[in-house]
Design a protein around this motif. Structure first.
Motif, PDB file in Angstrom:
ATOM      1  N   GLU A 143       0.807  -1.364  -0.112  1.00  0.00           N
ATOM      2  CA  GLU A 143       0.004  -0.034  -0.100  1.00  0.00           C
ATOM      3  C   GLU A 143       0.998   1.086   0.002  1.00  0.00           C
ATOM      4  O   GLU A 143       0.453   2.371  -0.263  1.00  0.00           O
ATOM      5  CB  GLU A 143      -0.788  -0.021   1.255  1.00  0.00           C
ATOM      6  N   ILE A 144       2.273   0.904   0.069  1.00  0.00           N
ATOM      7  CA  ILE A 144       3.084   2.128   0.045  1.00  0.00           C
ATOM      8  C   ILE A 144       3.113   2.878  -1.573  1.00  0.00           C
ATOM      9  O   ILE A 144       3.415   3.927  -1.466  1.00  0.00           O
ATOM     10  CB  ILE A 144       4.468   2.064   0.688  1.00  0.00           C
ATOM     11  N   SER A 193      -2.569   3.168  -2.895  1.00  0.00           N
ATOM     12  CA  SER A 193      -3.231   3.986  -1.933  1.00  0.00           C
ATOM     13  C   SER A 193      -2.555   5.144  -1.743  1.00  0.00           C
ATOM     14  O   SER A 193      -1.612   5.521  -2.414  1.00  0.00           O
ATOM     15  CB  SER A 193      -3.037   3.075  -0.533  1.00  0.00           C
ATOM     16  N   ASP A 194      -3.317   6.351  -1.006  1.00  0.00           N
ATOM     17  CA  ASP A 194      -2.772   7.820  -1.007  1.00  0.00           C
ATOM     18  C   ASP A 194      -1.893   7.757   0.316  1.00  0.00           C
ATOM     19  O   ASP A 194      -1.221   8.999   0.640  1.00  0.00           O
ATOM     20  CB  ASP A 194      -3.808   8.591  -0.912  1.00  0.00           C
ATOM     21  N   ILE A 227       1.262   7.227   0.890  1.00  0.00           N
ATOM     22  CA  ILE A 227       2.488   7.882   0.598  1.00  0.00           C
ATOM     23  C   ILE A 227       2.463   9.477   0.515  1.00  0.00           C
ATOM     24  O   ILE A 227       3.471  10.205   0.325  1.00  0.00           O
ATOM     25  CB  ILE A 227       3.298   7.276  -0.685  1.00  0.00           C
ATOM     26  N   ARG A 228       1.266   9.906   0.174  1.00  0.00           N
ATOM     27  CA  ARG A 228       1.105  11.161  -0.028  1.00  0.00           C
ATOM     28  C   ARG A 228       0.991  12.153   1.137  1.00  0.00           C
ATOM     29  O   ARG A 228       1.239  13.346   1.044  1.00  0.00           O
ATOM     30  CB  ARG A 228      -0.240  11.675  -0.883  1.00  0.00           C
ATOM     31  N   GLN A 229       0.972  11.522   2.389  1.00  0.00           N
ATOM     32  CA  GLN A 229       0.815  12.211   3.553  1.00  0.00           C
ATOM     33  C   GLN A 229       2.164  13.144   3.834  1.00  0.00           C
ATOM     34  O   GLN A 229       2.040  14.183   4.794  1.00  0.00           O
ATOM     35  CB  GLN A 229       0.393  11.432   4.571  1.00  0.00           C
ATOM     36  N   PHE A 230       3.179  12.710   3.098  1.00  0.00           N
ATOM     37  CA  PHE A 230       4.666  13.325   3.427  1.00  0.00           C
ATOM     38  C   PHE A 230       4.440  14.880   2.657  1.00  0.00           C
ATOM     39  O   PHE A 230       5.453  15.757   3.241  1.00  0.00           O
ATOM     40  CB  PHE A 230       5.464  12.560   2.989  1.00  0.00           C
ATOM     41  N   SER A 231       3.762  15.017   1.700  1.00  0.00           N
ATOM     42  CA  SER A 231       3.721  16.201   0.986  1.00  0.00           C
ATOM     43  C   SER A 231       3.560  17.469   1.677  1.00  0.00           C
ATOM     44  O   SER A 231       2.632  17.671   2.622  1.00  0.00           O
ATOM     45  CB  SER A 231       2.840  16.272  -0.112  1.00  0.00           C
ATOM     46  N   GLY A 232       4.466  18.473   1.807  1.00  0.00           N
ATOM     47  CA  GLY A 232       4.225  19.720   2.466  1.00  0.00           C
ATOM     48  C   GLY A 232       4.971  19.568   3.836  1.00  0.00           C
ATOM     49  O   GLY A 232       4.922  20.830   4.538  1.00  0.00           O
TER      50      GLY A 232
END
Lengths: 226, 203
Positions: free
Chosen positions: B128-129, B134-135, B137-142
């Motif tokens: 799921e990474i 799944s999303d 991996i996007r939680q790191f943006s910003g």
């Protein structure tokens, strides 16, 4: 098609299938069949190597002394596999990355050395060619069947990533057989490969038994088989 | 005996000749293909329209604590001004071995994004990474080193502020830890990261 050719095809595709009966080349067979396209890719690569190695071995059969035949076979096979590997890296780089080390590992596929030793080194070029096609097709068919089965059960799709092998137009070939998120994880993991192959072998044997039974009851007044 | 030797030698020569031919015929295409692949990977985080330098060759190696060494860092620039630092790193701490990540950092130290390049995590759990699945991996943006604070840079299962993939805490932590390591390296090398000479001579 004459009888001898038909017999060679029957041997390769069914009676003496490398994947289901001889059980040769199991390492790539089990390892890459996560999807139907992976199976097809490795199947085609193996078929190609097998046909060319059968041809080369049959062509040189009068020239190669028996003592050095095994090193010569290995040399021929290793050369052909390297050619296939380079060509795939150049023109099918996506698939080449998915199949990874299993392309170079075709060298170790016993089917190819086995056919060179048991068949091609004793038969005419024409027969060796047919044998290469038949055994290669038989092996590819098992790869595709196992890959398709595991892909449907594990991912719920069929022919995913077809564009890696067939070009961009093939993206539309992907079928969603089962709705998302119902895939059975086990099918994609290594145990799924063993279970799937076991089921395929069982199915093949069952069909073969039924057919044998039918021939027996048609051909003679034999009593019921035990 | 001599005849045997000759046969073997001759077949060896033929094989060598064939291989050299195929190698010469495919060499250029394979190199192009690898270059194209590398660029396609980098463009996942920084679109082509945002930089004007030769991204693939503007790179250097660095030793980053906690990661397999050396890592390769690419620099995107526009009109000579830094646009992004892209780190191609490998963490050895995955559940089933190495996870290779591409981590993009803006010049001010914010994470542009993270993508997984290669991994062997469990299908259905650790995979799921992948951004296609799944999303997560996007939680790191910003995010950056101060957001959340350094001691909160961990999976929430382990007392941090980042989501944990269910049943894949080790995988999640390996990725979070890798991103933190790269950010920490950048914080220490901020002044010269865009100054270090490129290792590849422009061809």
């Amino acid at each position: 098609m004459n009888d001898s050719a038909r017999e060679i095809w029957r041997q390769g595709l069914w009676d003496n299938n490398p994947g289901l009966v001889q059980l040769l080349g199991l390492c790539p067979l089990l390892a890459v069949t996560g999807t139907a396209i992976n199976g097809l890719g490795l199947g085609l690569a193996t078929l190609f190597v097998l046909v060319l190695s059968n041809l080369a071995v049959s062509l040189t059969r009068g020239l190669v002394q028996p003592e050095i035949r095994i090193p010569v076979f290995v040399l021929i096979i290793a050369t052909l596999v390297t050619v296939v590997d380079l060509v795939m890296q150049a023109w099918f780089s996506g698939l080449s990355r998915t199949l990874g080390i299993f392309i170079p590992l075709i060298v170790t596929n016993c089917t190819i050395l086995g056919r060179a030793e048991a068949f091609a080194s004793r038969r005419s070029v024409g027969e060796a060619l047919i044998d290469g096609l038949a055994q290669g097709a038989g092996f590819a068919a098992v790869l595709i069947a196992l890959g398709a089965g595991r892909e449907i059960v594990g991912h719920g799709t069929l022919m995913a990533d077809a564009h890696l092998l067939l070009g961009e137009w093939a993206r539309s070939l992907e079928l969603v057989v089962l709705p998302e998120q119902v895939g059975l994880l086990l099918a994609v993991l290594p145990p799924g490969a063993f279970i799937g192959l076991g089921l395929l072998i069982a199915l093949k044997n069952r069909i073969a038994n039924i057919r044998a039974e039918r021939t027996r009851s048609v051909s003679g007044p034999s009593p019921q088989a035990a | 005996m001599l005849k045997t030797l000759l046969t073997l030698g001759l077949i060896g020569l033929l094989a060598a000749a064939l291989l050299s031919g195929v190698h010469l015929a495919t060499r250029e295409r394979i190199a192009d293909e690898q270059q194209r692949q590398a660029l396609a990977t980098l463009n996942q985080l920084v679109p082509e329209s945002e930089y004007d330098n030769e991204l693939v060759t503007d790179r250097f190696s660095a030793w980053i604590a906690g990661l397999e060494t050396p890592s390769t860092l690419y620099r995107a620039r526009r009109d000579g001004e830094p646009v992004a630092l892209l780190a191609d790193v490998t963490t050895p701490n995955g559940y089933s071995g190495d996870i290779r990540l591409l981590i993009g950092i803006a010049p001010n130290g914010d994470v542009i994004g993270v993508r997984v390049l290669d991994h062997r995590e469990t299908p259905g759990l650790g995979d799921e990474i992948e951004v296609q699945r799944s999303d997560w991996i996007r939680q790191f943006s910003g995010r950056s080193l101060g957001d959340p604070p350094a001691d909160q840079w961990a999976a929430d299962q382990r007392g941090g502020q980042f989501d944990t993939l269910s049943s894949a805490t080790i995988t999640s932590s390996a990725v979070i830890e890798a991103v933190r390591s790269v950010l920490a390296w950048y914080a220490n090398n901020r002044d010269n990261a865009f100054e270090i000479e490129s290792e590849v001579n422009s061809e």
